[in-house]
Design an enzyme around this catalytic site. Structure first.
Site, PDB file in Angstrom:
ATOM      1  N   TYR A 155       0.846  -1.203   0.000  1.00 25.28           N
ATOM      2  CA  TYR A 155       0.000   0.000   0.000  1.00 25.28           C
ATOM      3  C   TYR A 155       0.889   1.265   0.000  1.00 25.28           C
ATOM      4  O   TYR A 155       0.506   2.313  -0.498  1.00 25.28           O
ATOM      5  CB  TYR A 155      -0.980  -0.019   1.171  1.00 25.28           C
ATOM      6  CG  TYR A 155      -2.208   0.853   0.951  1.00 25.28           C
ATOM      7  CD1 TYR A 155      -3.138   0.544  -0.031  1.00 25.28           C
ATOM      8  CD2 TYR A 155      -2.423   1.995   1.723  1.00 25.28           C
ATOM      9  CE1 TYR A 155      -4.258   1.338  -0.243  1.00 25.28           C
ATOM     10  CE2 TYR A 155      -3.545   2.792   1.536  1.00 25.28           C
ATOM     11  CZ  TYR A 155      -4.448   2.456   0.551  1.00 25.28           C
ATOM     12  OH  TYR A 155      -5.566   3.252   0.354  1.00 25.28           O
ATOM     13  N   LYS A 162      -3.274   8.131   3.377  1.00 29.42           N
ATOM     14  CA  LYS A 162      -4.442   7.844   4.239  1.00 29.42           C
ATOM     15  C   LYS A 162      -4.209   8.323   5.672  1.00 29.42           C
ATOM     16  O   LYS A 162      -5.148   8.771   6.334  1.00 29.42           O
ATOM     17  CB  LYS A 162      -4.789   6.351   4.203  1.00 29.42           C
ATOM     18  CG  LYS A 162      -5.365   5.861   2.870  1.00 29.42           C
ATOM     19  CD  LYS A 162      -6.620   6.614   2.429  1.00 29.42           C
ATOM     20  CE  LYS A 162      -7.313   5.942   1.254  1.00 29.42           C
ATOM     21  NZ  LYS A 162      -8.399   6.783   0.684  1.00 29.42           N
TER      22      LYS A 162
HETATM   23  P1  NAD Z   1     -12.964   3.653  -7.541  1.00 28.12           P
HETATM   24  O1  NAD Z   1     -11.939   3.436  -8.585  1.00 28.12           O
HETATM   25  O2  NAD Z   1     -14.340   3.240  -7.852  1.00 28.12           O
HETATM   26  O3  NAD Z   1     -12.972   5.166  -7.054  1.00 28.12           O
HETATM   27  C1  NAD Z   1     -11.834   5.990  -7.030  1.00 28.12           C
HETATM   28  C2  NAD Z   1     -12.260   7.326  -7.575  1.00 28.12           C
HETATM   29  O4  NAD Z   1     -11.228   8.292  -7.479  1.00 28.12           O
HETATM   30  C3  NAD Z   1     -12.689   7.272  -9.057  1.00 28.12           C
HETATM   31  O5  NAD Z   1     -14.013   7.696  -9.199  1.00 28.12           O
HETATM   32  C4  NAD Z   1     -11.730   8.240  -9.720  1.00 28.12           C
HETATM   33  O6  NAD Z   1     -12.329   8.947 -10.784  1.00 28.12           O
HETATM   34  C5  NAD Z   1     -11.433   9.169  -8.552  1.00 28.12           C
HETATM   35  N1  NAD Z   1     -10.263  10.021  -8.786  1.00 28.12           N
HETATM   36  C6  NAD Z   1      -8.959   9.660  -8.920  1.00 28.12           C
HETATM   37  N2  NAD Z   1      -8.210  10.744  -9.187  1.00 28.12           N
HETATM   38  C7  NAD Z   1      -9.043  11.814  -9.205  1.00 28.12           C
HETATM   39  C8  NAD Z   1      -8.876  13.208  -9.454  1.00 28.12           C
HETATM   40  N3  NAD Z   1      -7.677  13.742  -9.729  1.00 28.12           N
HETATM   41  N4  NAD Z   1      -9.974  14.012  -9.426  1.00 28.12           N
HETATM   42  C9  NAD Z   1     -11.193  13.502  -9.183  1.00 28.12           C
HETATM   43  N5  NAD Z   1     -11.417  12.191  -8.942  1.00 28.12           N
HETATM   44  C10 NAD Z   1     -10.358  11.364  -8.959  1.00 28.12           C
HETATM   45  O7  NAD Z   1     -12.410   2.868  -6.256  1.00 28.12           O
HETATM   46  P2  NAD Z   1     -12.947   2.780  -4.738  1.00 28.12           P
HETATM   47  O8  NAD Z   1     -12.276   1.580  -4.193  1.00 28.12           O
HETATM   48  O9  NAD Z   1     -14.410   2.887  -4.684  1.00 28.12           O
HETATM   49  O10 NAD Z   1     -12.263   4.060  -4.048  1.00 28.12           O
HETATM   50  C11 NAD Z   1     -12.999   5.055  -3.348  1.00 28.12           C
HETATM   51  C12 NAD Z   1     -12.317   5.395  -2.037  1.00 28.12           C
HETATM   52  O11 NAD Z   1     -12.391   4.268  -1.152  1.00 28.12           O
HETATM   53  C13 NAD Z   1     -10.833   5.731  -2.149  1.00 28.12           C
HETATM   54  O12 NAD Z   1     -10.528   6.800  -1.256  1.00 28.12           O
HETATM   55  C14 NAD Z   1     -10.161   4.458  -1.662  1.00 28.12           C
HETATM   56  O13 NAD Z   1      -8.881   4.698  -1.138  1.00 28.12           O
HETATM   57  C15 NAD Z   1     -11.137   4.073  -0.576  1.00 28.12           C
HETATM   58  N6  NAD Z   1     -11.041   2.688  -0.100  1.00 28.12           N
HETATM   59  C16 NAD Z   1     -11.132   1.644  -0.976  1.00 28.12           C
HETATM   60  C17 NAD Z   1     -11.044   0.338  -0.504  1.00 28.12           C
HETATM   61  C18 NAD Z   1     -11.125  -0.835  -1.451  1.00 28.12           C
HETATM   62  O14 NAD Z   1     -10.646  -1.922  -1.107  1.00 28.12           O
HETATM   63  N7  NAD Z   1     -11.722  -0.701  -2.623  1.00 28.12           N
HETATM   64  C19 NAD Z   1     -10.876   0.095   0.869  1.00 28.12           C
HETATM   65  C20 NAD Z   1     -10.790   1.192   1.745  1.00 28.12           C
HETATM   66  C21 NAD Z   1     -10.884   2.488   1.245  1.00 28.12           C
HETATM   67  O1  0WE Z   2      -7.258   2.735  -1.688  1.00 28.38           O
HETATM   68  C1  0WE Z   2      -7.209   1.743  -2.368  1.00 28.38           C
HETATM   69  C2  0WE Z   2      -6.800   1.815  -3.823  1.00 28.38           C
HETATM   70  C3  0WE Z   2      -5.934   3.009  -4.075  1.00 28.38           C
HETATM   71  C4  0WE Z   2      -5.323   3.149  -5.436  1.00 28.38           C
HETATM   72  C5  0WE Z   2      -5.313   2.177  -6.420  1.00 28.38           C
HETATM   73  C6  0WE Z   2      -4.702   2.434  -7.634  1.00 28.38           C
HETATM   74  C7  0WE Z   2      -4.601   1.406  -8.730  1.00 28.38           C
HETATM   75  C8  0WE Z   2      -4.454   2.034 -10.107  1.00 28.38           C
HETATM   76  C9  0WE Z   2      -4.689   4.346  -5.694  1.00 28.38           C
HETATM   77  N1  0WE Z   2      -4.074   4.605  -6.866  1.00 28.38           N
HETATM   78  C10 0WE Z   2      -4.076   3.676  -7.840  1.00 28.38           C
HETATM   79  N2  0WE Z   2      -3.436   3.973  -9.010  1.00 28.38           N
HETATM   80  C11 0WE Z   2      -3.533   3.198 -10.114  1.00 28.38           C
HETATM   81  O2  0WE Z   2      -2.908   3.482 -11.159  1.00 28.38           O
HETATM   82  N3  0WE Z   2      -7.504   0.531  -1.776  1.00 28.38           N
HETATM   83  C12 0WE Z   2      -7.752   0.480  -0.362  1.00 28.38           C
HETATM   84  C13 0WE Z   2      -7.511  -0.748  -2.515  1.00 28.38           C
HETATM   85  C14 0WE Z   2      -6.183  -1.390  -2.284  1.00 28.38           C
HETATM   86  O3  0WE Z   2      -5.080  -0.926  -2.892  1.00 28.38           O
HETATM   87  C15 0WE Z   2      -4.004  -1.677  -2.438  1.00 28.38           C
HETATM   88  C16 0WE Z   2      -4.459  -2.629  -1.521  1.00 28.38           C
HETATM   89  C17 0WE Z   2      -5.860  -2.447  -1.417  1.00 28.38           C
HETATM   90  C18 0WE Z   2      -6.801  -3.204  -0.542  1.00 28.38           C
HETATM   91  C19 0WE Z   2      -2.661  -1.581  -2.758  1.00 28.38           C
HETATM   92  C20 0WE Z   2      -1.764  -2.468  -2.175  1.00 28.38           C
HETATM   93  C21 0WE Z   2      -2.203  -3.402  -1.264  1.00 28.38           C
HETATM   94  C22 0WE Z   2      -3.558  -3.500  -0.927  1.00 28.38           C
END
Ligand code: NAD
Ligand code: 0WE
Length: 271
Positions: A155, A162
């Site tokens: 991560y 975060k």
């Molecule tokens: P997602 O890809 O659906 O959403 C990520 C969003 O970030 C997208 O809509 C993308 O357009 C937006 N984004 C990125 N760069 C941007 C910019 N410059 N301007 C405007 N928007 C921008 O993925 P998700 O997993 O739903 O992520 C949403 C949030 O949840 C994130 O903060 C992520 O860190 C957090 N999160 C995700 C997980 C997981 O496992 N999926 C777990 C905990 C927290």
């Molecule tokens: O917040 C996230 C995802 C964040 C994320 C993912 C990407 C992939 C594509 C941010 N930037 C990018 N840029 C890209 O080009 N999560 C919580 C999901 C996530 O991401 C990980 C995880 C988990 C869970 C990365 C490493 C290990 C575990």
């Protein structure tokens, strides 16, 4: 009457129907909120617009949160359409993909800046111009991940972002408390979304996570949505500056071992 009837919510971060932001949007809609969405670029507009229209959204606006002028324009349009509003949701993260694997010590200065700008500073950037537009009792929330607190391999730079985001939530909560605005974070367990799918090893992470949690499963976007609804509503009126876990209990576990693989206990020694 829904829990959020009469409330207006602006949601940043829907990319598609698997986005956590979309799970939140559906839950808010089910409780009667009026919704607005941003989208990032024309490619995502094609995905976001039909979703937004399906929940009767009145606002669908472009915004790259790394651009102050785009944020400014967005809030001008929000003010024109809504005047004031009640709920602001931040579901945005981005880091260079090649810095989400390999050695933590390889994080570049530019990669650090990018990840912190889009994933952490953006909460402050979208909050500041919203302050004069928010009603008394408003609620702001952001999505975070447990890797901000404890090491989760790969991560890396996002973990720093975060931590900064969670700290920003506390300082914003302190700052805005006097205006009757609450600010909280939801720490979600791993969920297969667009962003998460781009990460190497997600499948085995989801498998391990789903075994080590007290609930013995992973969480869904909809479960984040119902907790977000609680944070958005007056039911959480005494809660601000908090990180609330929607992770099937993962964060309380100190050690995990597979009890199914455990040998049956050795026969007790005969006296
Ligand atoms: P997602 O890809 O659906 O959403 C990520 C969003 O970030 C997208 O809509 C993308 O357009 C937006 N984004 C990125 N760069 C941007 C910019 N410059 N301007 C405007 N928007 C921008 O993925 P998700 O997993 O739903 O992520 C949403 C949030 O949840 C994130 O903060 C992520 O860190 C957090 N999160 C995700 C997980 C997981 O496992 N999926 C777990 C905990 C927290
Ligand atoms: O917040 C996230 C995802 C964040 C994320 C993912 C990407 C992939 C594509 C941010 N930037 C990018 N840029 C890209 O080009 N999560 C919580 C999901 C996530 O991401 C990980 C995880 C988990 C869970 C990365 C490493 C290990 C575990």
């Amino acid at each position: 009457m829904g829990l959020l009837s009469g409330k207006k919510a602006f949601i940043f971060g829907v990319a598609n129907d698997r986005s956590i932001a979309w799970g939140i949007a559906k839950a808010f809609h089910a409780e009667g909120a009026e919704l607005g969405f941003n989208f990032l670029g024309e490619a995502l507009e094609k995905r976001v617009r039909p979703l937004a229209e399906s929940v009767g959204a009145t606002l669908i606006l472009p915004c790259d949160v790394s651009k102050d002028d785009q944020i400014e324009t967005l809030y001008k349009d929000v003010e024109k359409a809504w005047g004031k509003f009640d709920i602001l949701v931040h579901c945005i993260a981005f880091a260079n993909r090649d810095e989400l694997s390999g050695a933590f010590s390889n994080i570049s200065r530019a990669g650090f800046h990018l990840a912190l700008d889009i994933s952490a500073y953006s909460l402050i950037a979208i909050t500041r111009p919203a302050i004069p537009l928010l009603n008394e009792g408003a609620s702001i929330m952001a999505l975070t991940y447990y890797a901000a607190e404890k090491v989760i391999p790969n991560y890396n730079v996002m973990a720093i972002a975060k931590s900064a985001l969670e700290c920003s939530v506390r300082y914003l909560a302190y700052d805005l408390g006097g205006k009757g605005i609450r600010v909280n974070a939801i720490s979600a367990g791993p969920i297969k979304t667009l962003a998460a799918s781009a990460v190497g090893g997600l499948k085995s992470m989801l498998k391990t996570a789903g075994e080590m949690t007290p609930l013995k499963r992973n969480v869904t976007q909809d479960e984040v949505g119902t907790t977000a609804t609680y944070l958005a509503s007056s039911w959480s009126s005494g809660v601000t500056g908090e990180v609330i876990y929607v992770d099937a209990g993962a964060n309380i576990v100190g050690m995990y071992f597979d009890e199914k693989k455990e040998e049956s206990p050795a026969p007790s020694a005969k006296p």
